[in-house]
Design an enzyme around this catalytic site. Structure first.
Site, short mmCIF file in Angstrom:
data_model
loop_
_atom_site.label_atom_id
_atom_site.label_comp_id
_atom_site.label_asym_id
_atom_site.label_seq_id
_atom_site.Cartn_x
_atom_site.Cartn_y
_atom_site.Cartn_z
N LYS A 28 -10.69 -2.89 -4.22
CA LYS A 28 -11.50 -1.54 -4.58
C LYS A 28 -10.77 -0.50 -5.10
CE LYS A 28 -13.43 -2.20 0.30
NZ LYS A 28 -13.45 -2.16 1.55
N LYS A 59 -4.72 -9.05 -7.04
CA LYS A 59 -5.82 -9.39 -6.24
C LYS A 59 -7.16 -8.39 -6.69
CE LYS A 59 -6.06 -7.72 -2.06
NZ LYS A 59 -6.11 -7.18 -0.58
N LYS A 89 0.71 -1.25 0.05
CA LYS A 89 -0.25 -0.12 -0.09
C LYS A 89 0.71 1.23 0.02
CE LYS A 89 -4.49 -1.56 1.81
NZ LYS A 89 -5.65 -1.52 2.91
#
Ligand code: AMP
Ligand code: TRP
Length: 333
Positions: free
Chosen positions: A201, A198, A114
């Site tokens: 969102k 993956k 992230k």
């Protein structure tokens, strides 16, 4: 045995098929077993580890509650609440941050993903995020935590933190050391555009995921455009290892249909992807469209959603306040 279940979902919008198959579907079956005590938390404190617009966040909190309820979680059986409404989460996270070690956090792969290349610019909250997650779980003496595969490492850290607190303060059973509940097969749903990434969102391409609020037409279109490979449908389990997109679509089919991968492979072996995709679209529409419609209906009932949160927060507060009192005593406050 009564299982105490705790799990959390971030209210960051676009809840998708990965969230549903990796986590929420499991929440529903745990909620349906009367032996279990379930708590499902909308983790708004986790959401602000990356920048949020306050209006959008408020809507996303309601949308997450609507998604829980539309998917089949019964608010009269389970506690549904938002994390920021129970102050003990933040407080316990601070105390546990004095127990957790830097070296442990430095190993967390989600932070590395992230934060990306520019780690210096990531928020401190994004770095210490797994400690807050440990606080969520340990405050409620949760015995089992249903999550998707990507949260496995955070759960191991939670166990280490709980264990270290118990050892440091010499109270062996104070924090219950929780067990992860992770689906055995297909615990990680991948992007429809890249079988090695993956489903997420935050992917810029909406075609990469099936959102739980997608319409029938959107679902059909996304499956039509989903990436495959030039070969016919696989005929053995071994082939799946080298064919990530085929593997992902077959995995989605088997999870939705509650059947084994072998059964699906046998059914479609050697056929064209288009035949398989037609059936997959139909299956997705049958499962997801009713949820999507219910979410949209519930979003018009914001006072009902707010009531669920305030009832849930009150119940969560009762449990958490007992535990935090004991934590204060143990630490010496
Ligand atoms: P989040 O939206 O990151 O708060 O995730 C909520 C839950 O969904 C967690 O238990 C995640 O592990 C799970 N989850 C998120 N993305 C996926 C995915 N692509 N496949 C399987 N589970 C997922
Ligand atoms: N970190 C989890 C995620 O991103 C969400 C979460 C926060 C959670 N607290 C939790 C999951 C406690 C399980 C238990 O998916």
């Amino acid at each position: 045995m009564t299982k105490k279940i705790f799990s959390g979902v971030q209210p960051t919008g676009n809840l998708h098929l990965g969230n549903y198959l990796g986590a929420i579907k499991n929440f529903v079956s745990l909620n349906n077993d009367d032996q279990n005590k379930c708590i499902f938390c909308v983790v708004d404190l986790h959401a602000i580890t990356v920048k949020q617009d306050s209006k959008v966040l408020r809507n996303n909190i309601r949308e997450t509650v609507a998604t829980f309820v539309a998917s089949g979680i019964d608010p009269s059986k389970s506690i549904i609440f938002n994390q920021s409404s129970v102050a003990a989460h933040s407080e316990t996270a601070w105390i546990l941050s004095c127990v957790a070690r830097m070296g442990w956090l430095n190993r967390m792969t989600q932070f590395k993903e992230k934060a990306g290349k520019d780690k210096e610019k990531a928020s401190v909250g994004l770095y210490s995020y797994p400690i807050l997650m440990a606080a969520d779980i340990l405050l409620y003496d949760a015995t089992h935590v249903p999550v998707g595969d990507d949260q496995k490492q955070h759960l191991e850290l939670c166990r280490d933190i709980g264990q270290k607190f118990n050892n440091d303060f010499g109270i062996e059973d104070f924090f219950v050391i929780p067990e992860p509940l992770i689906q055995k097969e297909f615990s990680r749903i991948m992007s429809l555009k890249d079988g090695l990434k993956k489903m997420s969102k935050s992917d810029v391409s909406d075609l990469s995921r099936i959102n739980l609020t997608d319409t029938k037409d959107q679902i059909i279109n996304k499956i039509k455009k989903a990436k495959t490979d030039p070969l016919p449908m696989p005929s053995s389990l071994e082939e799946l290892n080298e064919r990530p997109e085929a593997s992902n679509l077959i995995g989605i089919f088997s999870s939705l249909n509650n059947s084994s991968l072998e059964e699906i492979i046998k059914k479609f072996s050697g056929k064209n992807f288009s035949d398989f995709k037609n059936e997959l679209s139909q299956l997705l529409v049958d499962k997801i469209d009713p949820i999507s419609q219910e979410i949209k209906k519930l979003l018009n009932e914001s006072s009902y959603l707010d009531q669920i949160l305030s009832d849930g927060s009150q119940k969560a507060q009762e449990i958490a306040s007992q535990k935090i009192k004991k934590i204060h005593k143990i630490v010496g406050f």
